[in-house]
Motif scaffolding. Structure first.
Motif, mmCIF file in Angstrom:
data_model
loop_
_atom_site.group_PDB
_atom_site.id
_atom_site.type_symbol
_atom_site.label_atom_id
_atom_site.label_comp_id
_atom_site.label_asym_id
_atom_site.label_seq_id
_atom_site.Cartn_x
_atom_site.Cartn_y
_atom_site.Cartn_z
ATOM 1 N N VAL A 171 0.821 -1.216 0.000
ATOM 2 C CA VAL A 171 0.000 0.000 0.000
ATOM 3 C C VAL A 171 0.856 1.267 0.000
ATOM 4 C CG1 VAL A 171 -1.773 1.305 1.218
ATOM 5 C CG2 VAL A 171 -1.900 -1.200 1.143
ATOM 6 N N ILE A 176 1.300 3.891 -3.241
ATOM 7 C CA ILE A 176 0.835 5.282 -3.150
ATOM 8 C C ILE A 176 1.990 6.252 -3.389
ATOM 9 C CG2 ILE A 176 -0.084 7.025 -1.576
ATOM 10 C CD1 ILE A 176 -1.778 4.805 -0.297
ATOM 11 N N GLN A 198 2.999 6.320 -7.077
ATOM 12 C CA GLN A 198 2.038 6.999 -7.946
ATOM 13 C C GLN A 198 2.089 8.509 -7.776
ATOM 14 O OE1 GLN A 198 0.048 5.655 -10.519
ATOM 15 N NE2 GLN A 198 1.594 4.107 -10.073
#
Length: 353
Positions: free
Chosen positions: A188, A192, A195
């Motif tokens: 996770v 994140i 990105q």
């Protein structure tokens, strides 16, 4: 390929030796680093894994994930190998080698515990490190991400029942804190972060800044891989030197299991006509293990000094060098793989579509 990358196998071997030597010479230092953990997840190792996988995740365009369904053959093969073959084949190999062939050379009281550790190791598919292996085979990054996410979702509901079935236990204690924290830390958070960085770099439509960053990060990613090796082998340096015979015997079924499952996934993808860029990561995901979860589960069930804990640690020790050998096999066999009639036919159909 740079000279550094060309001799990666040599650097891996030297780092393994350095880790063992340093772990034996400076046990206090490695005990201190090993103690920096939360829910049995070592934070220095987690930081190094971030350095390894974020460059791979920077290549992923989330808008393209919608097209990953076209690789349904690879997804099906990987799921079959991970959940219907791998834990059960390891149970069989554990019984054959540890429970029978090697029994005279192992402590009798630990035989069942060793087998249990091997089963726990095989029941947890790998997460973060798969991005490294996939990148080294020029694997399709969107397939790799979606497959890892799918495996994580299945692991939440399937890990405990499979282990319970194969160990003959009515119930097992799943280290949920380790499972959840590992998924957050290794999947996770880096997804994140990658990105956000990607969007900042390609603002305006140009990928020049992103390409430049990836070129600078590639050597750093490989250095992080080597540093991880030094740490992992350093953590267990005393154990390796204290009982090398037991560790060598436990490594045999693990090695066979890795090559068997990788080969099975690779050949099934070839038979199904899947592209090589999918078959490579599929084989690697099918063969590798989520060692943080396996070690935590073994310690929770059997104790820190148990044979089960040692068996999962052996999986940790051989994970990187063995997976690098699988990467080498996948890369060297690409031309042979793509000569398969089904692969050629599907590639032609994809170009015409």
């Amino acid at each position: 390929m740079s000279a550094f990358e060309r001799y990666l196998t040599l650097w891996v071997a030297l780092c393994i030796l350095a880790g063992i030597a340093l772990g034996h010479a400076l046990p206090g230092l490695f005990h201190l680093v090993a103690a920096i953990e939360v829910a049995r997840v070592n934070l220095p190792v987690a930081a190094l894994i971030w350095l390894m996988i974020i460059p791979m995740l920077l290549k992923i365009d989330f808008a393209a994930l919608a097209g990953v369904g076209k690789h349904w053959r690879g997804i099906g093969v990987t799921l079959l190998v991970n959940w219907a073959v791998k834990p059960f084949s390891m149970a069989l190999l554990g019984w054959i080698f540890i429970g029978w062939l090697f029994r005279p050379w192992l402590p009798e009281a630990e035989i069942e515990s060793y087998i249990a550790g091997l089963i726990i190791l095989a029941a947890a598919p790998c997460t973060a490190m798969v991005f490294v292996w996939s990148n080294l085979t020029k694997g399709e990054p969107h397939f790799t991400l979606s497959q890892v996410a799918l495996n994580d979702a299945i692991m939440v509901v399937a890990f405990a029942p499979i282990v319970a079935l194969l160990l003959g236990l009515s119930a097992i204690t799943v280290p949920w804190s380790t499972l959840v924290l590992s998924v957050v830390l290794y999947i996770v958070v880096p997804v994140i972060a990658a990105q956000l960085i990607r969007r900042a770099l390609i603002r305006g439509g140009s990928t020049a800044r992103l390409d430049a960053l990836l070129a600078r990060l590639r050597p750093l990613s490989l250095l992080a891989l080597l540093a991880t090796l030094v740490l992992l082998f350093g953590f267990q340096g005393e154990q390796i030197i204290a009982q090398p015979g037991v560790i060598a015997l436990l490594a045999v079924p693990i090695l066979i299991q890795v090559y068997f499952n990788a080969g099975l996934a690779y050949l099934m993808n070839r038979w199904a006509g899947e592209a090589h860029c999918v078959a490579g990561p599929s084989a690697l995901i099918g063969a590798s293990n989520f060692f943080e979860l396996a070690v935590a589960a073994a310690i929770s069930l059997f104790g820190f000094q148990s044979g089960a804990a040692l068996a999962t640690v052996v999986g940790v020790l051989i994970e990187v060098p063995v997976m690098l050998s699988v990467v080498w096999i996948v890369n060297r066999s690409k031309c042979w793989y793509e000569r398969a009639p089904a692969v050629a036919a599907n590639a032609t159909s994809a170009r015409e579509a």
